[in-house]
Every structure is written in structure tokens, then in C-alpha cells.
Write a protein that holds these residues in place. Structure first.
Motif, PDB file in Angstrom:
ATOM      1  N   GLU A  77       0.802  -1.084   0.002  1.00  0.00           N
ATOM      2  CA  GLU A  77      -0.062  -0.007   0.048  1.00  0.00           C
ATOM      3  C   GLU A  77       1.039   1.029   0.157  1.00  0.00           C
ATOM      4  OE1 GLU A  77      -2.924   0.205   3.156  1.00  0.00           O
ATOM      5  OE2 GLU A  77      -3.049  -2.049   2.863  1.00  0.00           O
ATOM      6  N   ILE A  78       1.124   1.768  -1.154  1.00  0.00           N
ATOM      7  CA  ILE A  78       1.806   3.154  -1.258  1.00  0.00           C
ATOM      8  C   ILE A  78       0.834   4.225  -1.334  1.00  0.00           C
ATOM      9  CG2 ILE A  78       3.539   4.153  -2.850  1.00  0.00           C
ATOM     10  CD1 ILE A  78       4.566   1.118  -3.212  1.00  0.00           C
ATOM     11  N   ASN A  79       1.142   5.312  -0.636  1.00  0.00           N
ATOM     12  CA  ASN A  79       0.462   6.558  -0.943  1.00  0.00           C
ATOM     13  C   ASN A  79       1.062   7.821  -1.283  1.00  0.00           C
ATOM     14  OD1 ASN A  79       1.340   6.827   1.857  1.00  0.00           O
ATOM     15  ND2 ASN A  79      -0.099   8.270   2.114  1.00  0.00           N
ATOM     16  N   LYS A  80       2.633   7.596  -1.257  1.00  0.00           N
ATOM     17  CA  LYS A  80       3.614   8.561  -1.602  1.00  0.00           C
ATOM     18  C   LYS A  80       4.740   7.966  -2.300  1.00  0.00           C
ATOM     19  CE  LYS A  80       1.830  12.374   1.238  1.00  0.00           C
ATOM     20  NZ  LYS A  80       2.170  12.948   2.452  1.00  0.00           N
ATOM     21  N   ILE A  81       5.432   8.696  -3.363  1.00  0.00           N
ATOM     22  CA  ILE A  81       6.555   8.483  -3.770  1.00  0.00           C
ATOM     23  C   ILE A  81       7.410   9.594  -3.579  1.00  0.00           C
ATOM     24  CG2 ILE A  81       7.940   8.084  -6.115  1.00  0.00           C
ATOM     25  CD1 ILE A  81       5.318   6.679  -7.084  1.00  0.00           C
ATOM     26  N   LEU A  82       8.628   9.321  -3.141  1.00  0.00           N
ATOM     27  CA  LEU A  82       9.729  10.255  -2.701  1.00  0.00           C
ATOM     28  C   LEU A  82      10.711   9.997  -3.501  1.00  0.00           C
ATOM     29  CD1 LEU A  82      10.784  12.431  -0.800  1.00  0.00           C
ATOM     30  CD2 LEU A  82      11.535  10.566   0.639  1.00  0.00           C
ATOM     31  N   THR A  83      11.386  11.090  -4.310  1.00  0.00           N
ATOM     32  CA  THR A  83      12.572  11.078  -4.975  1.00  0.00           C
ATOM     33  C   THR A  83      13.395  12.128  -4.629  1.00  0.00           C
ATOM     34  OG1 THR A  83      13.396  10.671  -7.296  1.00  0.00           O
ATOM     35  CG2 THR A  83      11.647  12.425  -7.068  1.00  0.00           C
TER      36      THR A  83
END
Length: 191
Positions: free
Chosen positions: A50-56
Motif C-alpha cells: 500500500e503506497i500513498n506517496k513516492i519520494l525522489t
């Protein structure tokens, strides 16, 4: 991911034994259709999460992260390599050494965008020594969010970053793992 490996073989330029230039399609000029396929592959590999944000981290990861986010239906947050006047002082910060640029950056993310309860996927274009991922993981940890894993487009498997991060317990999914490269012999992939 064979599509990516084929593109690296076709358009990648090897400089010495440590530099792989993929700026014609990945990190200067961007092949958006390839990025979309990369995003779909990350979604397939992390479908159990369950992923609710992507960080780069800026700048090369942003385009890849944005197209990956389309498949996860979530926002992208990117760590800035310098604090600007339009970011409050209420930030998470980490030191990150860039293999490519040979510099140490203080990366920052506003505390407004990383929260306890968030489930974060890290996305980046390259993995060499792992310092960028370590810095991003620190930001996630400091925020109280949960780090789900890291999606990497190209891993230089002959450098220690990926193995070290996996040994530390981070889930790292790399789409193309380079085991060796040279200007005379070309590129060899793991798998």
C-alpha cells in the motif's frame, strides 16, 4: 526489464568502467513512453504494498517518479538539494553524497508533505553507492512514515550500494542491474 536493457545497450554510452551515460533517454532528454513502462513495472513489482506517496530527489528522479505515480495513483514528493525562500524552516533534512556530481548536498523536504502513517516508495534513476537512498530513507524515518522500498531504474551492481542496502533490510527493486561495463567490452547485466 528487457525493454530498458535493450535501450541501454542501444543508446547508453560507457565512459571508463564506472560512468554510464543515458542522458539521451533517461536523465536529460526523457523518453516519456519508456518512463510510463518503467512506472508500470514498478507498480507490478510493488503491487503487494500500500503506497500513498513516492519520494525522489531532484532532479533526474522527478520525471520517472511522476510517471510511476500515475500507476500508483499517488502524489510525488521530491527532496530539494537546497533550501529556498519559498520553503519554511520546518523541514526534514539529510546529507546526501552524489556519486555523479561528487558533491555532498543537504536535501530537504517540508514536514508538510511527509507524515506518520504515510507509506513511501523511493524512486531514483541510478543506484551506485546508495547514499541518495540512505538520505531519502532518513527523511522517511524522521517523519515517522513507513518506508516500503525503493524502485531503481539502473543499478550498478558492481558497486556496493544495492547489496549494502538489501543487507540492511531495505527492499530494493532494480529494473536493470549492471554487473560490468567497459568501453571495449560493452555492458553486462545481472540475470
Amino acid at each position: 526489464m528487457e525493454l530498458l536493457k535493450d535501450r541501454i545497450r542501444k543508446d547508453g554510452k560507457i565512459r571508463g568502467t564506472e560512468v554510464l551515460k543515458v542522458d539521451s533517454f533517461l536523465n536529460h532528454q526523457m523518453d516519456v513512453d519508456l518512463f510510463d513502462a518503467i512506472g508500470a513495472e514498478f507498480k507490478r513489482r510493488f503491487a503487494d504494498c500500500e503506497i500513498n506517496k513516492i519520494l525522489t530527489i531532484e532532479a533526474s528522479g522527478i520525471g520517472i517518479a511522476c510517471l510511476a505515480a500515475r500507476h500508483f495513483h499517488c502524489p510525488v514528493v521530491f527532496a530539494k538539494k537546497s533550501q529556498s525562500r519559498n520553503i519554511s524552516n520546518d523541514v526534514y533534512t539529510a546529507k546526501v553524497e552524489s556519486f555523479t556530481h561528487g558533491k555532498v548536498y543537504d536535501v530537504v523536504v517540508s514536514k508538510e508533505y511527509l507524515n506518520p502513517g504515510d507509506k513511501i516508495l523511493l524512486i531514483d534513476d541510478f543506484l551506485a553507492n546508495g547514499e541518495a537512498l540512505r538520505g531519502l530513507a532518513k527523511l522517511v524515518s524522521d517523519s515517522g512514515a513507513q518506508l516500503v522500498g525503493a524502485g531503481i531504474v539502473i543499478e550498478k551492481a558492481f558497486q556496493p550500494g544495492g547489496d549494502n542496502l538489501r543487507a540492511e533490510g531495505m527492499r530494493v527493486e532494480s529494473l536493470a542491474r549492471v554487473s560490468a561495463m567497459s568501453e571495449t567490452d560493452g555492458i553486462t547485466f545481472v540475470d
